[in-house]
Design a protein around this motif. Structure first.
Motif, short mmCIF file in Angstrom:
data_model
loop_
_atom_site.label_atom_id
_atom_site.label_comp_id
_atom_site.label_asym_id
_atom_site.label_seq_id
_atom_site.Cartn_x
_atom_site.Cartn_y
_atom_site.Cartn_z
N SER A 1 0.83 -1.21 0.00
CA SER A 1 0.00 0.00 0.00
C SER A 1 0.86 1.25 0.00
O SER A 1 0.61 2.20 -0.74
N ILE A 2 1.90 1.26 0.82
CA ILE A 2 2.79 2.42 0.91
C ILE A 2 3.55 2.61 -0.39
O ILE A 2 3.67 3.73 -0.89
N VAL B 1 1.71 9.55 1.84
CA VAL B 1 1.77 8.69 3.02
C VAL B 1 1.71 9.60 4.24
O VAL B 1 2.47 10.55 4.35
N SER C 1 1.81 9.98 8.47
CA SER C 1 2.39 9.32 9.62
C SER C 1 2.58 10.32 10.74
O SER C 1 2.69 11.52 10.49
N GLU D 1 7.26 -0.29 8.75
CA GLU D 1 6.69 -0.13 7.41
C GLU D 1 7.39 0.98 6.62
O GLU D 1 7.41 0.97 5.40
N LEU D 2 7.96 1.95 7.32
CA LEU D 2 8.61 3.08 6.65
C LEU D 2 10.13 3.08 6.81
O LEU D 2 10.80 4.01 6.36
N LYS E 1 12.14 3.58 3.56
CA LYS E 1 11.46 4.40 2.55
C LYS E 1 12.06 5.80 2.51
O LYS E 1 12.49 6.34 3.51
#
Length: 111
Positions: free
Chosen positions: A16-17, A23, A25, A34-35, A38
């Motif tokens: 999804s990300i 995005v 957060s 999850e990040l 990134k």
């Protein structure tokens, strides 16, 4: 079974990300799994005038361009530790940058 579910959730979140144009957060959430690896073209930190400097650096380190949005004349950050206040953690990066900007604008800075 729970481990498999967590793995599927992480994989779905990652997909999804990866496919998202935007995005969202929290500052601390930007350090989440999850990040973790990134990078982003633009980082916007909202309410930066209330965000303590160490937490502001978390998302800022994930991108090249940064916008700090907020009003340094409104509510200050909440710091419940007297020791943290003594060590300077009651100041925000936004506040420090505004101080430098205002200092540079003053006539005394140009003499």
């Amino acid at each position: 079974l729970r481990k498999d579910i967590r793995n599927h959730e992480r994989k779905a979140a990652g997909l999804s990300i990866d496919g998202a144009d935007v995005v969202l957060s929290t500052n601390a959430g930007a350090a989440g799994r999850e990040l973790r690896n990134k990078r982003f073209d633009l980082i916007v930190v909202d309410e930066a005038a209330q965000s303590l400097e160490p937490s502001t650096w978390i998302p800022m380190l994930k991108g090249g361009n940064v916008i700090l949005a907020g009003d340094h004349k409104q509510l200050p950050p909440v710091v419940s530790s007297d020791e943290a206040l003594k060590r300077g953690l009651g100041h925000t990066l936004f506040e420090k940058l505004m101080g430098k900007f205002e200092e540079a604008k003053s006539p005394a800075a140009h003499m």
